[in-house]
Design a protein around this motif. Structure first.
Motif, PDB file in Angstrom:
ATOM      1  N   ARG A  42      37.312  53.476  41.393  1.00  0.00           N
ATOM      2  CA  ARG A  42      36.622  52.403  40.822  1.00  0.00           C
ATOM      3  C   ARG A  42      37.209  52.102  39.473  1.00  0.00           C
ATOM      4  NH1 ARG A  42      32.312  53.186  36.829  1.00  0.00           N
ATOM      5  NH2 ARG A  42      32.809  55.155  36.090  1.00  0.00           N
ATOM      6  N   GLY A  43      36.897  51.261  38.897  1.00  0.00           N
ATOM      7  CA  GLY A  43      37.386  50.707  37.513  1.00  0.00           C
ATOM      8  C   GLY A  43      36.895  51.525  36.554  1.00  0.00           C
ATOM      9  N   GLN A  44      37.433  51.070  35.309  1.00  0.00           N
ATOM     10  CA  GLN A  44      36.871  51.978  34.339  1.00  0.00           C
ATOM     11  C   GLN A  44      35.620  51.522  33.618  1.00  0.00           C
ATOM     12  OE1 GLN A  44      39.873  52.843  30.895  1.00  0.00           O
ATOM     13  NE2 GLN A  44      38.347  54.373  29.887  1.00  0.00           N
ATOM     14  N   LEU A  45      34.610  52.143  33.327  1.00  0.00           N
ATOM     15  CA  LEU A  45      33.479  51.262  32.513  1.00  0.00           C
ATOM     16  C   LEU A  45      33.478  51.758  31.211  1.00  0.00           C
ATOM     17  CD1 LEU A  45      30.854  49.665  32.502  1.00  0.00           C
ATOM     18  CD2 LEU A  45      29.804  51.545  33.257  1.00  0.00           C
ATOM     19  N   VAL A  46      33.563  50.817  30.299  1.00  0.00           N
ATOM     20  CA  VAL A  46      33.280  51.164  28.718  1.00  0.00           C
ATOM     21  C   VAL A  46      32.220  50.353  28.221  1.00  0.00           C
ATOM     22  CG1 VAL A  46      34.313  50.865  26.505  1.00  0.00           C
ATOM     23  CG2 VAL A  46      35.943  51.365  28.405  1.00  0.00           C
ATOM     24  N   PHE A  47      31.107  51.140  27.819  1.00  0.00           N
ATOM     25  CA  PHE A  47      30.179  50.546  27.153  1.00  0.00           C
ATOM     26  C   PHE A  47      30.137  50.627  25.870  1.00  0.00           C
ATOM     27  CE2 PHE A  47      25.501  51.414  25.931  1.00  0.00           C
ATOM     28  CZ  PHE A  47      24.976  50.150  26.028  1.00  0.00           C
TER      29      PHE A  47
ATOM     30  N   GLU B 118      25.813  38.011  39.348  1.00  0.00           N
ATOM     31  CA  GLU B 118      26.515  38.640  40.565  1.00  0.00           C
ATOM     32  C   GLU B 118      27.106  37.441  41.338  1.00  0.00           C
ATOM     33  OE1 GLU B 118      22.293  36.707  41.493  1.00  0.00           O
ATOM     34  OE2 GLU B 118      23.096  38.045  40.038  1.00  0.00           O
ATOM     35  N   ASN B 119      26.990  36.058  40.622  1.00  0.00           N
ATOM     36  CA  ASN B 119      27.961  35.214  41.239  1.00  0.00           C
ATOM     37  C   ASN B 119      29.351  35.166  40.816  1.00  0.00           C
ATOM     38  OD1 ASN B 119      25.890  33.777  42.728  1.00  0.00           O
ATOM     39  ND2 ASN B 119      25.422  32.438  40.809  1.00  0.00           N
ATOM     40  N   VAL B 120      29.648  35.880  39.675  1.00  0.00           N
ATOM     41  CA  VAL B 120      30.837  36.154  39.162  1.00  0.00           C
ATOM     42  C   VAL B 120      31.684  37.087  39.971  1.00  0.00           C
ATOM     43  CG1 VAL B 120      32.088  37.303  37.336  1.00  0.00           C
ATOM     44  CG2 VAL B 120      30.001  35.809  36.627  1.00  0.00           C
TER      45      VAL B 120
ATOM     46  N   GLU C 160      23.518  46.659  41.071  1.00  0.00           N
ATOM     47  CA  GLU C 160      24.417  46.462  42.404  1.00  0.00           C
ATOM     48  C   GLU C 160      25.558  45.569  42.058  1.00  0.00           C
ATOM     49  OE1 GLU C 160      21.632  44.898  45.057  1.00  0.00           O
ATOM     50  OE2 GLU C 160      21.017  46.648  45.566  1.00  0.00           O
ATOM     51  N   THR C 161      25.384  44.608  41.223  1.00  0.00           N
ATOM     52  CA  THR C 161      26.601  43.718  40.724  1.00  0.00           C
ATOM     53  C   THR C 161      27.653  44.662  39.872  1.00  0.00           C
ATOM     54  OG1 THR C 161      25.053  41.740  40.691  1.00  0.00           O
ATOM     55  CG2 THR C 161      26.989  41.884  39.240  1.00  0.00           C
ATOM     56  N   LEU C 162      27.022  45.434  39.099  1.00  0.00           N
ATOM     57  CA  LEU C 162      28.065  46.177  38.103  1.00  0.00           C
ATOM     58  C   LEU C 162      28.767  47.104  39.053  1.00  0.00           C
ATOM     59  CD1 LEU C 162      25.692  46.768  34.764  1.00  0.00           C
ATOM     60  CD2 LEU C 162      27.632  45.012  35.248  1.00  0.00           C
ATOM     61  N   ILE C 163      28.161  47.877  39.883  1.00  0.00           N
ATOM     62  CA  ILE C 163      28.879  48.677  40.683  1.00  0.00           C
ATOM     63  C   ILE C 163      29.849  47.801  41.674  1.00  0.00           C
ATOM     64  CG2 ILE C 163      28.828  50.152  43.045  1.00  0.00           C
ATOM     65  CD1 ILE C 163      26.004  51.220  41.426  1.00  0.00           C
ATOM     66  N   LYS C 164      29.541  46.653  41.919  1.00  0.00           N
ATOM     67  CA  LYS C 164      30.542  45.914  42.772  1.00  0.00           C
ATOM     68  C   LYS C 164      31.700  45.434  41.939  1.00  0.00           C
ATOM     69  CE  LYS C 164      30.823  41.861  46.195  1.00  0.00           C
ATOM     70  NZ  LYS C 164      29.799  41.056  46.905  1.00  0.00           N
ATOM     71  N   MET C 165      31.160  45.189  40.873  1.00  0.00           N
ATOM     72  CA  MET C 165      32.455  44.628  39.999  1.00  0.00           C
ATOM     73  C   MET C 165      33.466  45.950  39.619  1.00  0.00           C
ATOM     74  SD  MET C 165      30.560  42.655  36.880  1.00  0.00           S
ATOM     75  CE  MET C 165      30.053  40.895  36.957  1.00  0.00           C
ATOM     76  N   LEU C 166      32.882  47.000  39.471  1.00  0.00           N
ATOM     77  CA  LEU C 166      33.845  48.272  39.124  1.00  0.00           C
ATOM     78  C   LEU C 166      34.516  48.706  40.473  1.00  0.00           C
ATOM     79  CD1 LEU C 166      31.196  50.428  37.142  1.00  0.00           C
ATOM     80  CD2 LEU C 166      33.570  49.525  36.275  1.00  0.00           C
TER      81      LEU C 166
END
Length: 182
Positions: free
Chosen positions: A3-8, A72-74, A123-129
Motif C-alpha cells: 500500500r502507499g504511504q499515508l501522511v496525516f 470516492e469518485n476520485v 473504504e475510499t481512503l483504503i482504496k486510494m492507498l
C-alpha cells in the motif's frame, strides 16, 4: 498487500499545514501530483482563493480536482505511483455533516447517516492507498476550528483517531513548525 504511504497532518488555522503538506509531495519527482480540494466556491473571496492556489500549483504540474463531496469518485482516475494531497478533512466533514440543512433535516440529525458516510470515506481512503504511492491528508485541529458544534467536534475527533492509527507519519503543525507524532 502493498500500500502507499499515508501522511496525516493536523494543525490550527493558519498553522502552515497545507504549505507543509505541499512541500512533502513536491519532494517526490517523476510522479503525477494530484491536489484534492474540499473547498467550495460560496462567495467571491473563496473563488479568488481557490483560483490563486490552483495557479500556484500549475508550475509543478499538479492536477487539481475540486471534490467537496463524493471523494470516492476520485478513485476512478488514480494511477499507480500517483502522489495525492487531500486538503482538507474538516471541509469535507462540514459538507457531509450539515448536508440537508436547507431542508431542515441535516445528516447529523438522521440516524445512521454520518456512520454510512464515514464507512464510505474509510473504504475510499483504503482504496486510494492501494493504488497511490503517497496520500497526504490535511485537517484542522479538533478544537481549533470555526465550527463549535459537538457533533462536528466528535466526528472530527473520531476521524483523526482513525487517521493517526492508519498513518505512517502523523504530524502536528504549529506556527509553521512540524512536530512528528508518529
Amino acid at each position: 498487500m502493498a500500500r502507499g504511504q499515508l501522511v496525516f497532518i493536523s494543525g490550527g488555522v493558519r498553522s502552515g499545514k497545507s504549505a507543509y503538506a505541499e512541500s512533502i509531495v513536491r519532494n517526490f519527482s517523476n510522479a503525477r501530483k494530484i491536489y484534492l480540494a474540499s473547498g467550495q466556491v460560496n462567495d467571491e473571496e473563496m473563488k479568488e482563493r481557490i483560483e490563486r492556489h490552483r495557479l500556484d500549483r500549475l508550475e509543478d504540474n499538479w492536477l487539481t480536482i475540486e471534490q467537496a463531496y463524493e471523494l470516492e469518485n476520485v478513485t476512478k482516475i488514480l494511477q499507480p505511483r500517483d502522489l495525492v494531497l487531500w486538503d482538507c478533512v474538516t471541509t469535507w466533514l462540514a459538507n457531509e455533516l450539515y448536508e440537508g440543512w436547507e431542508t431542515g433535516k441535516m445528516c447529523s440529525e438522521i440516524e445512521g447517516c454520518m456512520e454510512a458516510k464515514w464507512t464510505k470515506l474509510q473504504e475510499t481512503l483504503i482504496k486510494m492507498l492501494g493504488t497511490v504511492d503517497l496520500l497526504t491528508i490535511v485537517s484542522n485541529e479538533v478544537l481549533d476550528d470555526f465550527v463549535r458544534d459537538e457533533h462536528y467536534q466528535a466526528w472530527l475527533g473520531r476521524i483523526h483517531i482513525w487517521l493517526v492509527q492508519q498513518a505512517d507519519q502523523a504530524i502536528e503543525m504549529e506556527n509553521g513548525l512540524a512536530f512528528k507524532r508518529k
